[in-house]
Design a protein around this motif. Structure first.
Motif, short mmCIF file in Angstrom:
data_model
loop_
_atom_site.label_atom_id
_atom_site.label_comp_id
_atom_site.label_asym_id
_atom_site.label_seq_id
_atom_site.Cartn_x
_atom_site.Cartn_y
_atom_site.Cartn_z
N LEU C 226 0.71 -1.25 0.02
CA LEU C 226 0.14 -0.07 -0.07
C LEU C 226 0.90 1.23 0.03
O LEU C 226 0.36 2.39 -0.51
CB LEU C 226 -0.92 -0.01 1.28
CG LEU C 226 -2.08 -1.03 1.11
CD1 LEU C 226 -2.79 -0.99 2.57
CD2 LEU C 226 -2.81 -0.85 0.02
N ARG C 227 2.13 1.05 0.29
CA ARG C 227 3.05 2.55 0.26
C ARG C 227 3.35 2.80 -0.98
O ARG C 227 3.20 4.08 -1.19
CB ARG C 227 4.18 2.12 1.08
CG ARG C 227 4.26 1.58 2.49
CD ARG C 227 5.55 1.28 3.11
NE ARG C 227 6.03 0.00 2.59
CZ ARG C 227 7.05 -0.62 2.76
NH1 ARG C 227 8.21 0.02 3.27
NH2 ARG C 227 7.52 -1.78 2.47
N ARG C 228 2.97 1.92 -1.87
CA ARG C 228 3.09 2.20 -3.27
C ARG C 228 1.97 2.17 -4.10
O ARG C 228 1.60 3.28 -4.79
CB ARG C 228 3.80 1.39 -4.03
CG ARG C 228 3.88 1.49 -5.76
CD ARG C 228 4.50 0.19 -6.40
NE ARG C 228 3.45 -0.98 -6.14
CZ ARG C 228 3.64 -2.03 -6.33
NH1 ARG C 228 4.87 -2.72 -6.69
NH2 ARG C 228 2.95 -3.20 -6.37
N ASP C 229 0.94 1.35 -3.66
CA ASP C 229 -0.57 1.42 -4.26
C ASP C 229 -1.39 2.24 -3.92
O ASP C 229 -2.25 2.99 -4.54
CB ASP C 229 -1.02 -0.19 -4.26
CG ASP C 229 0.03 -1.13 -4.73
OD1 ASP C 229 0.90 -0.61 -5.45
OD2 ASP C 229 -0.13 -2.42 -4.28
N ASP C 230 -1.35 2.65 -2.64
CA ASP C 230 -2.26 3.78 -2.00
C ASP C 230 -1.34 4.71 -1.15
O ASP C 230 -1.61 4.41 0.02
CB ASP C 230 -3.46 3.20 -1.27
CG ASP C 230 -4.59 3.99 -0.94
OD1 ASP C 230 -4.33 5.21 -1.28
OD2 ASP C 230 -5.53 3.36 -0.53
N PRO C 231 -0.67 5.60 -1.72
CA PRO C 231 0.28 6.29 -1.02
C PRO C 231 -0.23 7.04 0.13
O PRO C 231 -1.09 7.88 0.01
CB PRO C 231 1.28 6.82 -1.94
CG PRO C 231 0.41 6.87 -3.00
CD PRO C 231 -0.31 5.81 -3.11
N TYR C 232 0.47 7.07 1.16
CA TYR C 232 -0.13 7.72 2.47
C TYR C 232 1.17 8.64 3.02
O TYR C 232 2.34 8.19 2.52
CB TYR C 232 -0.90 7.06 3.54
CG TYR C 232 -0.25 5.79 3.80
CD1 TYR C 232 -0.49 4.64 3.24
CD2 TYR C 232 0.57 6.02 4.95
CE1 TYR C 232 0.59 3.51 3.59
CE2 TYR C 232 1.52 4.80 5.48
CZ TYR C 232 1.57 3.55 4.85
OH TYR C 232 2.40 2.58 5.16
N ALA C 233 1.07 9.38 4.21
CA ALA C 233 2.14 9.92 4.68
C ALA C 233 3.19 10.50 3.61
O ALA C 233 2.57 11.46 2.90
CB ALA C 233 2.83 9.21 5.77
N ALA C 234 4.42 10.31 3.84
CA ALA C 234 5.35 10.91 2.78
C ALA C 234 5.85 9.81 1.55
O ALA C 234 6.76 10.35 0.77
CB ALA C 234 6.28 11.33 3.46
N TYR C 235 4.99 8.68 1.51
CA TYR C 235 5.41 7.51 0.56
C TYR C 235 5.40 8.09 -0.73
O TYR C 235 5.98 7.31 -1.77
CB TYR C 235 4.70 6.33 0.90
CG TYR C 235 5.30 5.57 2.18
CD1 TYR C 235 6.43 5.28 2.32
CD2 TYR C 235 4.43 5.55 3.22
CE1 TYR C 235 6.99 4.75 3.62
CE2 TYR C 235 4.74 5.18 4.33
CZ TYR C 235 6.17 4.34 4.65
OH TYR C 235 6.54 4.17 5.70
N ASP C 236 4.59 9.01 -1.05
CA ASP C 236 4.48 9.52 -2.47
C ASP C 236 5.74 10.17 -3.03
O ASP C 236 5.82 10.63 -4.20
CB ASP C 236 3.18 10.33 -2.99
CG ASP C 236 2.79 11.32 -1.91
OD1 ASP C 236 3.80 11.47 -1.05
OD2 ASP C 236 1.91 12.30 -1.98
N GLU C 237 6.61 10.57 -2.01
CA GLU C 237 7.76 11.19 -2.52
C GLU C 237 9.11 10.44 -2.17
O GLU C 237 10.14 10.92 -2.60
CB GLU C 237 7.87 12.61 -1.57
CG GLU C 237 6.71 13.48 -1.75
CD GLU C 237 6.84 14.75 -0.73
OE1 GLU C 237 8.18 15.19 -0.63
OE2 GLU C 237 5.89 15.31 -0.36
#
Lengths: 164, 157, 388
Positions: C226-237
């Motif tokens: 989910l860190r990649r598939d539905d990014p939350y917190a700062a994982y989209d960066e």
């Protein structure tokens, strides 16, 4: 072992929530389905409780790797809501059905999605929702000594709230 | 006389059983951490044992849930005399953050007698070791006292 | 040969948490397993309805002591979505930082317990010894070793100082070296390998059908995170790799978890090098406007999902939590079939179970006909008696 480093472009290749909503709508042609709202990677839809089985049969055919995350139940006073949360194409779809508060009953989807077994039993424990089509709904979370007919998450408990 | 010697030597190497009576795992990993190299209770002669039938001390973590209550009683009854109980963590003491939850008894001492209470959410491994050391003092006191220690809970399981 | 039932739990040396299993064995081979959960059911979902929004955060933190940060982050994200609160960038980075530190401590804990279950106690001692390094870092930033109390609605409660960053950097150097050593042990140590290889196996199709999540799914080749598939917190960066393996057995699970520790160390390095300046929290209103949200988080054990509904008051109307172990427990029942009795503890430990989050289920897998039925224990024992 392992995929490459995820880049921002990869993430943009994911199908958008609007696309997923459109796909579901076309797959469920002829059903009383309404898309309530879309937010970031979420789709909220609502439908009458009678069509849940047909809905999951069609959606499962469309996305064989569908992942049912959980089923939420809640007592909103006049009615009991059941929300199915499932993941398709990295979008979380939330399907809401409303049940009568006095005799909450909905068809089981256990045979279509075996994972739902635990989630259905939990809802039966805490809210007293009947899942039609199951041979039995044994206790999952509540202790063996918990009184029958008492549901802790109901707003106005039907039985004696206090546990002996 | 012989009994006194046995009772005193028990203090030198007490065996401990750990039971999670419905806790959140935080205290449990801290109890486990006490046997790992940083804290290492084995240097005090203390061993963590699997079976309550071999244990002198029962470490309980958790507020005692409805389903676990009977098992806790059964485990307590299985321990040989004299038995000592350490309640570890705020919720084992009083229910803690789970106080008032429908499926929670609210503390280990609601079900079985407790000798030492270790507060904290979760307590540090050092505090747990200090708690066990307190039990050892109590063991010595009981061993030296006239009638030793015999105790059983009345309500059966 | 008559089948024999072996009860395991709720108190058992191999299990650190109370749950009860009944195995039906034929000689050395497990025929079916029956699991009774609910020993740790405390009624947290109901209790949340009697707490204010901020009080609920601390209650949610105590769903589970190992993934405490996962649950609070997941809950706070849902509440922030309902209230339309924009969390400051620095706070999002600190949330990810703690998420990864928690993942490292959880995976090292698993590695130690896995070693313990296969009779390799040296590995248990080594892994837990090195786990203290990350616990020290967590303690020096948050003040707590286990329940950090970092999250609040609108951001985080404590800042990461320059000194913390320096200390963390040194801890990472040490851990990087140790993790290399553990990877070497897991892949090359003959006894460890032979106890894990081919044990507790599930196929990719089974992993999808059974709805497994997290490292259990990834070790069977299902590429979800989910860190990649539905990014939350700062994982989209943050750039990172999703670790998968295709064995589906416990060796693959160990490889995935060790790979994830390595990846987490890199993520932490990236975060402390790129930690943005700014506030760490915004003030959240006491009353959260009416609405509902569903939040997902990649906990060390897999997908954690929280559904939150607000009626516009100072207390939640409904909080629903589904922890990863409930989704993974099906995989245990599946991979237990045909396993040897001696492998029972390690198969249960294989999914890194966390029953304080989970609590549930009775299931019977009928090996001969391939049907799966759900029975109560009473029905099951009646059936056993009848078949004798």
């Amino acid at each position: 072992m392992g995929a490459d480093v995820v880049s921002v472009e990869d993430r943009e290749k994911f199908p958008s929530e609007a696309e997923v909503a459109r796909k579901i709508k076309s797959a469920c042609d002829g059903m009383m389905l309404s898309v309530q709202r879309l937010s970031r990677r979420r789709v909220w839809i609502e439908m009458p409780s009678g069509e849940v089985r047909a809905f999951f049969e069609r959606v499962k055919k469309l996305w064989p790797a569908l992942h049912l995350s959980t089923i939420t139940g809640l007592d909103s006073g006049s009615e009991i809501e059941v929300i199915y949360h499932f993941d398709v194409d990295n979008v979380l779809v939330n399907l809401r059905v409303k049940l009568d508060a006095n005799t909450p009953k909905v068809d089981t989807i256990c045979d279509i999605l075996p994972v739902s077994d635990a989630y259905e039993r939990e809802l039966h424990d805490v809210l007293g929702i009947e899942f039609a089509g199951r041979t039995s709904t044994p206790r999952l979370v509540l202790p063996d000594s918990w009184p029958e007919g008492s549901y802790p998450l109901r707003n106005v408990p039907k039985g004696d709230e206090k546990h002996a | 006389m012989l009994e006194k010697i046995v009772a005193l030597s028990r203090k030198a190497s007490p065996w401990v059983a750990h039971f999670n009576s419905g806790g959140c795992n935080a205290c449990d990993i801290e109890v486990m951490a006490t046997i790992t190299p940083r804290f290492d209770v084995e240097r005090l002669g203390i061993q963590l044992k699997g079976s309550p039938r071999h244990a002198d001390i029962l470490i309980c973590t958790g507020p005692v849930t409805g389903q676990i209550r009977e098992r806790l009683l059964r485990i307590y009854h299985q321990m040989p005399q004299p038995k000592y109980v350490v309640a570890v963590g705020s919720c084992a003491l009083s229910g803690g953050v789970f106080h008032g939850c429908y499926n929670v008894m609210g503390g280990v001492d609601q079900v079985i007698p407790v000798d030492v209470y270790v507060p904290g959410c979760p307590p540090r491994p050092d505090a747990i070791i200090a708690g066990i050391a307190k039990v050892l003092d109590k063991m010595q006191e009981d061993a030296l006292s006239k009638d030793g220690r015999e105790r059983e809970v009345d309500h059966g399981c | 040969m008559p089948e024999i039932e072996i009860p395991v739990g709720p108190q058992h040396p191999a299990l650190k948490e109370p749950e009860s299993f009944r195995f039906e064995v034929d000689g050395e081979i497990v025929k079916s397993v029956d699991i009774r959960l609910g020993y740790v059911h405390r009624g947290i979902e109901k209790a949340c309805q009697d707490r204010t929004w901020v009080q609920a955060v601390y209650l949610i933190e105590r769903i589970c002591g190992i993934c405490s940060h996962s649950h609070t982050t997941c809950f706070c994200q849902a509440v922030e979505e309902i209230a339309g609160i924009e969390v400051p960038r620095r706070a999002r980075f600190i949330r990810s930082l703690f998420g990864e530190m928690e993942r490292i401590h959880s995976h090292l804990l698993w590695l130690g317990l896995a070693g313990h279950e296969v009779g390799f106690d040296s590995l248990f001692m080594y892994a837990w010894h090195d786990r203290e390094i990350i616990l020290d870092a967590l303690e020096s930033i948050s003040g707590n070793r286990v329940n950090y109390g970092m999250n609040t609605i609108g951001g985080v409660r404590r800042d990461v100082t320059e000194k913390d960053v320096d200390e963390l950097g040194r801890a990472l150097d040490l851990l990087e070296e140790r993790v290399k050593y553990y990877t070497d042990v897991a892949l090359n140590e003959a006894t460890f390998r032979s106890r894990l290889e081919g044990v507790g196996k599930i196929t990719r199709e089974q992993a999808i059908d059974l709805g497994t999540v997290g490292p259990t799914a990834r070790s069977a080749g299902v590429d979800v995170d989910l860190r990649r598939d539905d990014p939350y917190a700062a994982y989209d960066e943050i750039p990172f790799r999703v670790i998968t393996a295709d064995g589906g057995d416990l060796l693959a699970a160990a490889v995935v978890r060790l790979g994830e520790i390595e990846e987490s160390l890199k993520i932490i390095r990236y975060i402390i090098e790129n930690l943005p300046d700014g506030p760490i929290a915004v003030k959240a209103p006491r009353r959260i406007p009416a609405g509902e949200a569903c939040s997902r988080y990649e906990a060390p054990r897999g997908e954690d999902i929280h559904y939150v509904r607000s009626g516009g008051g100072d207390k939640p109307l409904r909080v629903k939590v589904r922890a990863p172990t409930l989704a993974n427990i099906n995989a245990v029942a599946q991979s237990m079939r045909g396993a040897r009795v001696a492998d029972i503890p390690i198969i249960i430990a294989g999914i890194d179970p966390c029953f304080s989050c989970t609590d549930r289920m009775v299931r019977l897998d009928d090996v001969s006909s391939g049907r799966t039925e759900v029975l109560t224990w009473a029905q099951l024992s009646a059936r056993c008696r009848a078949s004798r």
